[in-house]
Design an enzyme around this catalytic site. Structure first.
Site, PDB file in Angstrom:
ATOM      1  N   MET A  33     -22.059  30.005 -27.107  1.00 61.98           N
ATOM      2  CA  MET A  33     -23.127  30.059 -26.109  1.00 61.98           C
ATOM      3  C   MET A  33     -22.943  28.892 -25.133  1.00 61.98           C
ATOM      4  O   MET A  33     -22.863  27.736 -25.556  1.00 61.98           O
ATOM      5  CB  MET A  33     -24.508  29.927 -26.761  1.00 61.98           C
ATOM      6  CG  MET A  33     -24.929  31.059 -27.681  1.00 61.98           C
ATOM      7  SD  MET A  33     -24.941  32.683 -26.928  1.00 61.98           S
ATOM      8  CE  MET A  33     -26.109  32.448 -25.584  1.00 61.98           C
TER       9      MET A  33
ATOM     10  N   HIS B 265     -22.087  44.264 -23.866  1.00 61.42           N
ATOM     11  CA  HIS B 265     -22.738  43.176 -24.615  1.00 61.42           C
ATOM     12  C   HIS B 265     -24.229  43.487 -24.723  1.00 61.42           C
ATOM     13  O   HIS B 265     -24.916  43.676 -23.728  1.00 61.42           O
ATOM     14  CB  HIS B 265     -22.500  41.843 -23.909  1.00 61.42           C
ATOM     15  CG  HIS B 265     -23.004  40.663 -24.684  1.00 61.42           C
ATOM     16  ND1 HIS B 265     -22.341  40.149 -25.767  1.00 61.42           N
ATOM     17  CD2 HIS B 265     -24.122  39.906 -24.531  1.00 61.42           C
ATOM     18  CE1 HIS B 265     -23.020  39.107 -26.252  1.00 61.42           C
ATOM     19  NE2 HIS B 265     -24.117  38.941 -25.529  1.00 61.42           N
TER      20      HIS B 265
ATOM     21  N   MET C 152     -29.899  37.842 -32.010  1.00 67.67           N
ATOM     22  CA  MET C 152     -30.683  36.603 -31.954  1.00 67.67           C
ATOM     23  C   MET C 152     -31.973  36.906 -32.703  1.00 67.67           C
ATOM     24  O   MET C 152     -33.061  37.003 -32.116  1.00 67.67           O
ATOM     25  CB  MET C 152     -30.925  36.210 -30.490  1.00 67.67           C
ATOM     26  CG  MET C 152     -29.664  35.706 -29.793  1.00 67.67           C
ATOM     27  SD  MET C 152     -29.769  35.751 -27.987  1.00 67.67           S
ATOM     28  CE  MET C 152     -29.214  37.437 -27.695  1.00 67.67           C
TER      29      MET C 152
ATOM     30  N   ASP D 221     -27.789  42.356 -26.186  1.00 70.79           N
ATOM     31  CA  ASP D 221     -28.543  41.176 -26.639  1.00 70.79           C
ATOM     32  C   ASP D 221     -29.823  41.579 -27.360  1.00 70.79           C
ATOM     33  O   ASP D 221     -30.717  42.170 -26.751  1.00 70.79           O
ATOM     34  CB  ASP D 221     -28.903  40.296 -25.440  1.00 70.79           C
ATOM     35  CG  ASP D 221     -27.697  39.531 -24.921  1.00 70.79           C
ATOM     36  OD1 ASP D 221     -27.059  38.819 -25.721  1.00 70.79           O
ATOM     37  OD2 ASP D 221     -27.386  39.663 -23.716  1.00 70.79           O
TER      38      ASP D 221
ATOM     39  N   HIS E   3     -25.137  41.249 -30.108  1.00 71.53           N
ATOM     40  CA  HIS E   3     -25.392  39.816 -30.282  1.00 71.53           C
ATOM     41  C   HIS E   3     -26.800  39.676 -30.851  1.00 71.53           C
ATOM     42  O   HIS E   3     -27.785  39.821 -30.129  1.00 71.53           O
ATOM     43  CB  HIS E   3     -25.244  39.130 -28.915  1.00 71.53           C
ATOM     44  CG  HIS E   3     -25.624  37.685 -28.910  1.00 71.53           C
ATOM     45  ND1 HIS E   3     -25.787  36.970 -27.744  1.00 71.53           N
ATOM     46  CD2 HIS E   3     -25.865  36.814 -29.925  1.00 71.53           C
ATOM     47  CE1 HIS E   3     -26.116  35.716 -28.045  1.00 71.53           C
ATOM     48  NE2 HIS E   3     -26.171  35.598 -29.355  1.00 71.53           N
TER      49      HIS E   3
ATOM     50  N   MET F 275     -33.131  40.299 -29.230  1.00 70.89           N
ATOM     51  CA  MET F 275     -34.001  39.124 -29.381  1.00 70.89           C
ATOM     52  C   MET F 275     -35.313  39.537 -30.039  1.00 70.89           C
ATOM     53  O   MET F 275     -35.835  40.612 -29.754  1.00 70.89           O
ATOM     54  CB  MET F 275     -34.296  38.517 -28.008  1.00 70.89           C
ATOM     55  CG  MET F 275     -33.034  38.157 -27.225  1.00 70.89           C
ATOM     56  SD  MET F 275     -33.460  37.316 -25.701  1.00 70.89           S
ATOM     57  CE  MET F 275     -31.835  37.237 -24.919  1.00 70.89           C
TER      58      MET F 275
ATOM     59  N   SER G 141     -23.518  41.902 -19.941  1.00 67.47           N
ATOM     60  CA  SER G 141     -24.720  41.828 -20.768  1.00 67.47           C
ATOM     61  C   SER G 141     -25.786  42.714 -20.148  1.00 67.47           C
ATOM     62  O   SER G 141     -26.252  42.461 -19.030  1.00 67.47           O
ATOM     63  CB  SER G 141     -25.225  40.392 -20.836  1.00 67.47           C
ATOM     64  OG  SER G 141     -26.566  40.415 -21.297  1.00 67.47           O
TER      65      SER G 141
ATOM     66  N   ASP H 155     -20.622  33.125 -23.543  1.00 68.51           N
ATOM     67  CA  ASP H 155     -21.846  33.830 -23.146  1.00 68.51           C
ATOM     68  C   ASP H 155     -22.824  32.850 -22.518  1.00 68.51           C
ATOM     69  O   ASP H 155     -23.316  31.937 -23.192  1.00 68.51           O
ATOM     70  CB  ASP H 155     -22.457  34.485 -24.396  1.00 68.51           C
ATOM     71  CG  ASP H 155     -23.700  35.322 -24.115  1.00 68.51           C
ATOM     72  OD1 ASP H 155     -24.070  35.489 -22.930  1.00 68.51           O
ATOM     73  OD2 ASP H 155     -24.292  35.815 -25.089  1.00 68.51           O
TER      74      ASP H 155
HETATM   75  C1  DX5 Z   1     -28.683  34.837 -23.510  1.00 67.43           C
HETATM   76  C2  DX5 Z   1     -27.816  36.057 -23.753  1.00 67.43           C
HETATM   77  C3  DX5 Z   1     -26.811  36.332 -22.707  1.00 67.43           C
HETATM   78  C4  DX5 Z   1     -27.363  36.569 -21.316  1.00 67.43           C
HETATM   79  C5  DX5 Z   1     -26.340  36.054 -20.364  1.00 67.43           C
HETATM   80  O1  DX5 Z   1     -29.385  34.545 -24.678  1.00 67.43           O
HETATM   81  O2  DX5 Z   1     -27.105  35.919 -24.982  1.00 67.43           O
HETATM   82  O3  DX5 Z   1     -25.951  37.402 -23.103  1.00 67.43           O
HETATM   83  O4  DX5 Z   1     -27.633  37.895 -21.015  1.00 67.43           O
HETATM   84  O5  DX5 Z   1     -26.852  36.160 -19.075  1.00 67.43           O
HETATM   85  P1  DX5 Z   1     -26.175  35.400 -17.841  1.00 67.43           P
HETATM   86  O6  DX5 Z   1     -24.764  35.920 -17.703  1.00 67.43           O
HETATM   87  O7  DX5 Z   1     -27.053  35.790 -16.706  1.00 67.43           O
HETATM   88  O8  DX5 Z   1     -26.195  33.931 -18.155  1.00 67.43           O
HETATM   89 ZN    ZN Z   2     -25.560  37.427 -25.530  1.00 65.74          ZN
END
Ligand code: DX5
Ligand code: ZN
Length: 221
Positions: free
Chosen positions: A139, A34, A70, A36, A68, A38, A9, A177
Protein backbone atom coordinates in the site's frame (compact mmCIF):
# COMPACT_ATOMS: atom_id res chain seq x y z
CA UNK A 1 9.91 -12.40 -14.73
CA UNK A 2 6.23 -12.05 -15.40
CA UNK A 3 4.69 -9.41 -17.69
CA UNK A 4 3.51 -6.16 -16.14
CA UNK A 5 -0.19 -5.99 -15.31
CA UNK A 6 -2.42 -2.94 -14.98
CA UNK A 7 -5.14 -3.44 -12.38
CA UNK A 8 -7.82 -0.72 -12.41
CA UNK A 9 -9.42 -0.32 -8.99
CA UNK A 10 -13.17 -0.33 -9.47
CA UNK A 11 -13.52 1.67 -6.25
CA UNK A 12 -13.40 4.78 -8.47
CA UNK A 13 -15.72 3.39 -11.16
CA UNK A 14 -19.37 4.36 -11.55
CA UNK A 15 -21.08 1.64 -9.50
CA UNK A 16 -24.38 2.30 -11.26
CA UNK A 17 -22.78 1.11 -14.53
CA UNK A 18 -20.13 -1.23 -13.17
CA UNK A 19 -20.29 -3.98 -15.79
CA UNK A 20 -19.91 -1.50 -18.62
CA UNK A 21 -17.07 0.35 -16.85
CA UNK A 22 -15.12 -2.87 -16.30
CA UNK A 23 -15.68 -4.00 -19.91
CA UNK A 24 -14.49 -0.64 -21.21
CA UNK A 25 -11.33 -0.58 -19.16
CA UNK A 26 -10.43 -4.15 -20.13
CA UNK A 27 -11.08 -3.36 -23.81
CA UNK A 28 -8.77 -0.35 -23.42
CA UNK A 29 -5.91 -2.62 -22.37
CA UNK A 30 -6.22 -3.22 -18.62
CA UNK A 31 -5.23 -6.72 -17.53
CA UNK A 32 -6.88 -7.54 -14.21
CA UNK A 33 -9.72 -6.12 -12.11
CA UNK A 34 -8.75 -4.79 -8.66
CA UNK A 35 -11.69 -5.30 -6.30
CA UNK A 36 -11.53 -3.36 -3.00
CA UNK A 37 -13.52 -4.87 -0.16
CA UNK A 38 -13.99 -2.62 2.90
CA UNK A 39 -15.99 -3.43 6.03
CA UNK A 40 -16.30 -0.17 8.04
CA UNK A 41 -14.36 -1.92 10.82
CA UNK A 42 -10.83 -2.71 9.65
CA UNK A 43 -11.03 0.42 7.48
CA UNK A 44 -13.39 3.40 7.82
CA UNK A 45 -15.33 2.80 4.62
CA UNK A 46 -17.83 0.26 3.29
CA UNK A 47 -17.82 -1.10 -0.25
CA UNK A 48 -18.70 -4.31 -2.04
CA UNK A 49 -18.79 -8.04 -1.36
CA UNK A 50 -18.97 -11.44 -3.07
CA UNK A 51 -22.36 -10.70 -4.71
CA UNK A 52 -20.80 -7.94 -6.80
CA UNK A 53 -17.86 -10.18 -7.75
CA UNK A 54 -20.31 -12.84 -8.86
CA UNK A 55 -22.33 -10.25 -10.79
CA UNK A 56 -19.21 -9.27 -12.78
CA UNK A 57 -18.61 -12.93 -13.66
CA UNK A 58 -22.27 -13.35 -14.68
CA UNK A 59 -21.93 -10.23 -16.80
CA UNK A 60 -19.20 -12.06 -18.73
CA UNK A 61 -16.02 -10.57 -17.27
CA UNK A 62 -13.29 -13.19 -17.77
CA UNK A 63 -10.18 -11.26 -16.72
CA UNK A 64 -8.59 -12.22 -13.39
CA UNK A 65 -10.31 -10.55 -10.42
CA UNK A 66 -7.87 -9.39 -7.74
CA UNK A 67 -9.80 -9.21 -4.47
CA UNK A 68 -8.16 -6.90 -1.90
CA UNK A 69 -9.73 -7.70 1.47
CA UNK A 70 -9.75 -4.83 3.95
CA UNK A 71 -11.93 -6.73 6.41
CA UNK A 72 -11.57 -8.20 9.87
CA UNK A 73 -12.03 -11.06 10.57
CA UNK A 74 -10.88 -12.26 7.18
CA UNK A 75 -11.27 -16.05 7.05
CA UNK A 76 -15.01 -16.48 6.95
CA UNK A 77 -15.52 -14.39 3.78
CA UNK A 78 -12.81 -16.21 1.78
CA UNK A 79 -14.86 -19.24 0.59
CA UNK A 80 -17.63 -16.89 -0.60
CA UNK A 81 -15.19 -14.89 -2.71
CA UNK A 82 -13.67 -18.07 -4.15
CA UNK A 83 -17.19 -19.24 -5.10
CA UNK A 84 -17.95 -15.81 -6.56
CA UNK A 85 -15.06 -16.08 -9.02
CA UNK A 86 -12.08 -14.38 -7.33
CA UNK A 87 -8.69 -15.17 -8.88
CA UNK A 88 -6.38 -13.56 -6.34
CA UNK A 89 -7.32 -12.95 -2.71
CA UNK A 90 -5.06 -10.70 -0.65
CA UNK A 91 -5.42 -9.70 3.01
CA UNK A 92 -3.69 -7.57 5.63
CA UNK A 93 -1.66 -9.54 8.21
CA UNK A 94 -3.15 -7.33 10.97
CA UNK A 95 -6.60 -8.64 10.06
CA UNK A 96 -5.77 -12.33 10.51
CA UNK A 97 -5.03 -14.10 13.79
CA UNK A 98 -3.31 -16.94 11.89
CA UNK A 99 -1.59 -15.67 8.77
CA UNK A 100 -0.29 -19.05 7.64
CA UNK A 101 -3.73 -20.61 8.08
CA UNK A 102 -5.43 -17.84 6.09
CA UNK A 103 -2.93 -18.24 3.23
CA UNK A 104 -3.58 -21.99 3.20
CA UNK A 105 -7.33 -21.41 3.24
CA UNK A 106 -7.16 -19.15 0.17
CA UNK A 107 -5.09 -21.71 -1.71
CA UNK A 108 -7.30 -24.61 -0.67
CA UNK A 109 -10.21 -22.66 -2.20
CA UNK A 110 -8.34 -22.62 -5.52
CA UNK A 111 -7.27 -18.97 -5.52
CA UNK A 112 -3.88 -17.29 -5.57
CA UNK A 113 -2.96 -15.83 -2.18
CA UNK A 114 -1.29 -12.60 -1.17
CA UNK A 115 -0.35 -10.43 1.77
CA UNK A 116 -0.95 -6.66 1.87
CA UNK A 117 1.38 -4.27 3.68
CA UNK A 118 0.17 -0.92 4.98
CA UNK A 119 2.70 1.92 4.75
CA UNK A 120 3.94 1.24 8.32
CA UNK A 121 3.65 -2.57 8.29
CA UNK A 122 7.03 -4.30 8.10
CA UNK A 123 7.85 -6.84 5.41
CA UNK A 124 9.06 -9.24 8.12
CA UNK A 125 5.56 -10.78 8.06
CA UNK A 126 6.83 -12.54 4.93
CA UNK A 127 9.69 -14.29 6.73
CA UNK A 128 8.13 -17.70 7.23
CA UNK A 129 5.47 -17.72 4.51
CA UNK A 130 7.25 -16.84 1.26
CA UNK A 131 6.52 -20.36 -0.03
CA UNK A 132 2.77 -19.77 0.32
CA UNK A 133 2.54 -16.29 -1.19
CA UNK A 134 1.68 -15.64 -4.86
CA UNK A 135 1.39 -11.88 -4.54
CA UNK A 136 2.82 -9.14 -2.32
CA UNK A 137 0.75 -5.95 -2.31
CA UNK A 138 2.36 -2.80 -0.95
CA UNK A 139 0.00 0.00 0.00
CA UNK A 140 1.38 3.39 -0.99
CA UNK A 141 -1.47 5.13 0.86
CA UNK A 142 -3.31 4.21 4.06
CA UNK A 143 -6.18 1.94 3.07
CA UNK A 144 -9.78 3.10 2.99
CA UNK A 145 -10.16 5.61 0.18
CA UNK A 146 -9.25 6.27 -3.43
CA UNK A 147 -7.67 9.50 -4.58
CA UNK A 148 -4.93 9.84 -1.92
CA UNK A 149 -1.34 10.90 -2.51
CA UNK A 150 1.44 8.33 -3.07
CA UNK A 151 3.68 8.00 0.04
CA UNK A 152 7.25 8.26 -1.34
CA UNK A 153 8.82 5.95 1.29
CA UNK A 154 7.06 3.08 -0.47
CA UNK A 155 9.71 3.18 -3.20
CA UNK A 156 12.40 1.86 -0.84
CA UNK A 157 9.99 -0.73 0.44
CA UNK A 158 9.30 -1.86 -3.14
CA UNK A 159 13.04 -2.33 -3.68
CA UNK A 160 13.26 -4.42 -0.51
CA UNK A 161 10.25 -6.52 -1.52
CA UNK A 162 11.74 -7.05 -4.99
CA UNK A 163 14.97 -8.32 -3.40
CA UNK A 164 13.02 -10.75 -1.23
CA UNK A 165 11.13 -12.05 -4.27
CA UNK A 166 14.27 -12.45 -6.35
CA UNK A 167 16.02 -14.24 -3.47
CA UNK A 168 13.07 -16.63 -3.12
CA UNK A 169 13.33 -17.73 -6.75
CA UNK A 170 9.54 -17.94 -6.86
CA UNK A 171 7.15 -16.26 -9.28
CA UNK A 172 5.51 -13.79 -6.92
CA UNK A 173 3.73 -10.71 -8.20
CA UNK A 174 4.69 -7.37 -6.64
CA UNK A 175 1.68 -5.10 -6.66
CA UNK A 176 1.49 -1.43 -5.71
CA UNK A 177 -1.76 0.24 -4.63
CA UNK A 178 -2.48 3.90 -3.94
CA UNK A 179 -1.77 7.16 -5.70
CA UNK A 180 -0.36 5.55 -8.83
CA UNK A 181 -0.68 7.94 -11.79
CA UNK A 182 0.66 8.38 -15.30
CA UNK A 183 3.42 10.64 -13.92
CA UNK A 184 4.84 8.21 -11.32
CA UNK A 185 4.12 4.75 -12.75
CA UNK A 186 7.55 4.47 -14.41
CA UNK A 187 9.34 5.29 -11.16
CA UNK A 188 7.23 2.70 -9.36
CA UNK A 189 8.08 0.14 -12.02
CA UNK A 190 11.79 0.96 -11.75
CA UNK A 191 11.58 0.28 -8.00
CA UNK A 192 10.41 -3.26 -8.75
CA UNK A 193 6.61 -3.34 -9.04
CA UNK A 194 5.08 -5.48 -11.80
CA UNK A 195 1.37 -5.06 -11.02
CA UNK A 196 -0.08 -1.55 -10.87
CA UNK A 197 -3.37 -0.66 -9.21
CA UNK A 198 -4.87 2.66 -10.27
CA UNK A 199 -8.32 3.89 -9.35
CA UNK A 200 -8.83 7.62 -9.64
CA UNK A 201 -6.13 7.95 -12.33
CA UNK A 202 -8.09 5.59 -14.59
CA UNK A 203 -11.77 6.07 -13.80
CA UNK A 204 -11.41 9.76 -13.05
CA UNK A 205 -9.92 10.51 -16.47
CA UNK A 206 -11.79 12.30 -19.26
CA UNK A 207 -15.43 12.25 -20.30
CA UNK A 208 -17.51 9.08 -20.38
CA UNK A 209 -18.17 9.66 -24.07
CA UNK A 210 -14.44 9.60 -24.95
CA UNK A 211 -13.47 6.03 -25.92
CA UNK A 212 -9.77 6.80 -25.39
CA UNK A 213 -10.15 8.34 -21.94
CA UNK A 214 -8.19 5.59 -20.20
CA UNK A 215 -5.19 5.85 -22.53
CA UNK A 216 -3.14 8.35 -20.53
CA UNK A 217 -2.25 5.75 -17.91
CA UNK A 218 -2.84 2.49 -19.78
CA UNK A 219 -0.47 3.45 -22.58
CA UNK A 220 2.29 4.71 -20.26
CA UNK A 221 3.88 1.30 -19.80
C1 DX5 B 1 -7.42 2.06 -1.09
C2 DX5 B 1 -7.61 1.00 -2.15
C3 DX5 B 1 -7.11 1.35 -3.49
C4 DX5 B 1 -7.73 2.58 -4.12
C5 DX5 B 1 -6.67 3.20 -4.96
O1 DX5 B 1 -7.68 1.51 0.16
O2 DX5 B 1 -6.95 -0.21 -1.76
O3 DX5 B 1 -7.20 0.22 -4.37
O4 DX5 B 1 -8.84 2.33 -4.90
O5 DX5 B 1 -7.16 4.39 -5.48
P1 DX5 B 1 -6.20 5.47 -6.15
O6 DX5 B 1 -5.53 4.83 -7.34
O7 DX5 B 1 -7.15 6.55 -6.53
O8 DX5 B 1 -5.20 5.88 -5.11
ZN1 ZN C 1 -6.83 -1.91 -3.19
Amino acid sequence: AQPDLIAPSILSADFARLGEEVENVLNSGADIVHFDVMDNHYVPNLTIGPLVCEALRKHGIQAPIDVHLMVKPVDRIIPDFAQAGASYITFHPEASDHIDRTLQLIKSEGCKAGLVFNPATPLSHLDYVMDKVDMILLMSVNPGFGGQKFIPGTLDKLREARQRIDASGRDIRLEIDGGVKADNIREVKAAGADTFVAGSAIFGAGEDSDPNRYDSILKKM
